[in-house]
Design a protein around this motif. Structure first.
Motif, PDB file in Angstrom:
ATOM      1  N   ILE A   1       0.815  -1.218   0.000  1.00 44.69           N
ATOM      2  CA  ILE A   1       0.000   0.000   0.000  1.00 44.69           C
ATOM      3  C   ILE A   1       0.847   1.265   0.000  1.00 44.69           C
ATOM      4  O   ILE A   1       0.443   2.300  -0.547  1.00 44.69           O
ATOM      5  N   ALA A   2       2.058   1.213   0.544  1.00 46.75           N
ATOM      6  CA  ALA A   2       2.915   2.401   0.608  1.00 46.75           C
ATOM      7  C   ALA A   2       3.203   2.980  -0.771  1.00 46.75           C
ATOM      8  O   ALA A   2       3.290   4.205  -0.938  1.00 46.75           O
TER       9      ALA A   2
ATOM     10  N   PRO B   1      -4.072  11.028  -3.621  1.00 50.76           N
ATOM     11  CA  PRO B   1      -5.366  10.545  -4.113  1.00 50.76           C
ATOM     12  C   PRO B   1      -5.273   9.750  -5.413  1.00 50.76           C
ATOM     13  O   PRO B   1      -5.983   8.759  -5.593  1.00 50.76           O
ATOM     14  N   LYS B   2      -4.391  10.164  -6.301  1.00 52.83           N
ATOM     15  CA  LYS B   2      -4.250   9.447  -7.580  1.00 52.83           C
ATOM     16  C   LYS B   2      -3.740   8.020  -7.354  1.00 52.83           C
ATOM     17  O   LYS B   2      -4.120   7.087  -8.077  1.00 52.83           O
ATOM     18  N   GLY B   3      -2.877   7.866  -6.351  1.00 54.78           N
ATOM     19  CA  GLY B   3      -2.385   6.534  -6.034  1.00 54.78           C
ATOM     20  C   GLY B   3      -3.487   5.613  -5.547  1.00 54.78           C
ATOM     21  O   GLY B   3      -3.537   4.432  -5.911  1.00 54.78           O
ATOM     22  N   TRP B   4      -4.383   6.156  -4.725  1.00 57.29           N
ATOM     23  CA  TRP B   4      -5.513   5.357  -4.253  1.00 57.29           C
ATOM     24  C   TRP B   4      -6.426   4.962  -5.413  1.00 57.29           C
ATOM     25  O   TRP B   4      -6.973   3.861  -5.447  1.00 57.29           O
ATOM     26  N   GLU B   5      -6.600   5.858  -6.373  1.00 54.31           N
ATOM     27  CA  GLU B   5      -7.389   5.532  -7.564  1.00 54.31           C
ATOM     28  C   GLU B   5      -6.737   4.394  -8.351  1.00 54.31           C
ATOM     29  O   GLU B   5      -7.419   3.464  -8.798  1.00 54.31           O
ATOM     30  N   SER B   6      -5.419   4.477  -8.525  1.00 50.62           N
ATOM     31  CA  SER B   6      -4.700   3.418  -9.238  1.00 50.62           C
ATOM     32  C   SER B   6      -4.833   2.090  -8.513  1.00 50.62           C
ATOM     33  O   SER B   6      -4.981   1.029  -9.147  1.00 50.62           O
TER      34      SER B   6
END
Length: 272
Positions: free
Chosen positions: A61-62, A69-74
């Motif tokens: 998850i890191a 936010p874009k990372g969470w979307e990916s």
């Protein structure tokens, strides 16, 4: 996903391979960086190339949190893309108490719908129990890790004369069972894997440390396998960065297939 379903997939694919999706923008091919979501595009191609050999995927998850936010979307797009019959692991190493732990559990099990999440046991039962209250979801408890600093605490002897990781294994069996709890057990010391297996004969292990960290797949199977396999062996860098050019997916496929063939032989040898 329950234990029987997981073992059925292991038998069907003759594999206990977990592919770690530790996707780092600085390591993926530069051509992907021109795309709207390079992380998801990289993951998508890795999944397409390895799904026939993998029984689990484990995003750390890191790598996604660091992108905001874009990372969470990916991450969510990646999770949605993984075939539904493949086990998913949120490698988040959460560990807090009370309602905070419950909200972490809700985030990964309800909002995102992972099958499992890695959890640190240091704060005790009230940091782990909220994760165990979800049907057909799994806690993967840190027990014996493969990093250099693992001996700082995990091997220290308690008042009873046992190493701390023994205490974690024994105590945690009062919290969960073989259908909702696994253990992280590092691959780098075979004799310690044997100790863990003796204490928890029927639980699944998530095993990092094979490949880039020097762990032996043969030793892991010899000391850790049980009659339902009982192993998910993770490879991250060795597969997803087998090539850092645009042939990365085909290179990942070759490495995954190589591990699967070795795993098929080990299943035949040790899983009876």
């Amino acid at each position: 996903m329950n234990k029987a379903e997981l073992f059925e997939q292991i038998k069907r694919k003759s594999s206990f391979l977990c592919v770690g999706l530790d996707t780092d923008l600085s390591k993926i091919p530069s051509d992907l960086l021109k795309l709207e979501d390079p992380v998801f595009e990289f993951n998508k191609q890795i999944i397409d190339a390895t799904a026939e050999y993998a029984v689990a995927y484990k995003p750390n998850i890191a790598f996604y949190e660091a992108l905001g936010p874009k990372g969470w979307e990916s991450l969510q797009k990646t999770l949605d893309y993984i075939p539904k019959d493949i086990f998913t692991i949120a490698d988040a190493k959460r560990g807090d108490i009370g309602n905070t732990s419950g909200l972490y559990a809700k985030a990964f099990f309800e909002s995102m719908d992972f099958d499992s999440v890695t959890v640190a046991p240091y704060m005790g039962v009230d940091s782990v129990q909220p994760f165990l209250e979800f049907q057909d979801k799994w806690v993967i408890l840190l027990a014996l890790t493969s990093n250099a600093g693992s001996s700082d605490f995990q091997l220290i002897e308690s008042k009873s004369g046992k190493p701390l990781f023994h205490e974690v294994l024994e105590k945690s069996q009062l919290w969960g069972n073989t259908d909702n709890m696994m253990y992280v057990v590092g691959a780098t010391r075979g004799e310690l894997i044997a100790e863990v297996r003796k204490l928890v004969p029927d639980h699944f292990f998530l095993v990092p440390g094979v490949g880039a960290q020097g762990g032996s797949l043969e030793e892991v199977a010899q000391y850790g396998m049980n009659d339902t396999c009982g192993l998910l062996v993770n490879s991250s860098r060795g597969i997803i960065y087998a090539s850092q050019k645009m042939d990365f997916a085909s290179a990942a496929k070759r490495e995954a297939e190589k591990l699967q063939l070795e795993m098929a032989s080990l299943l035949e040898q040790y899983c009876r």
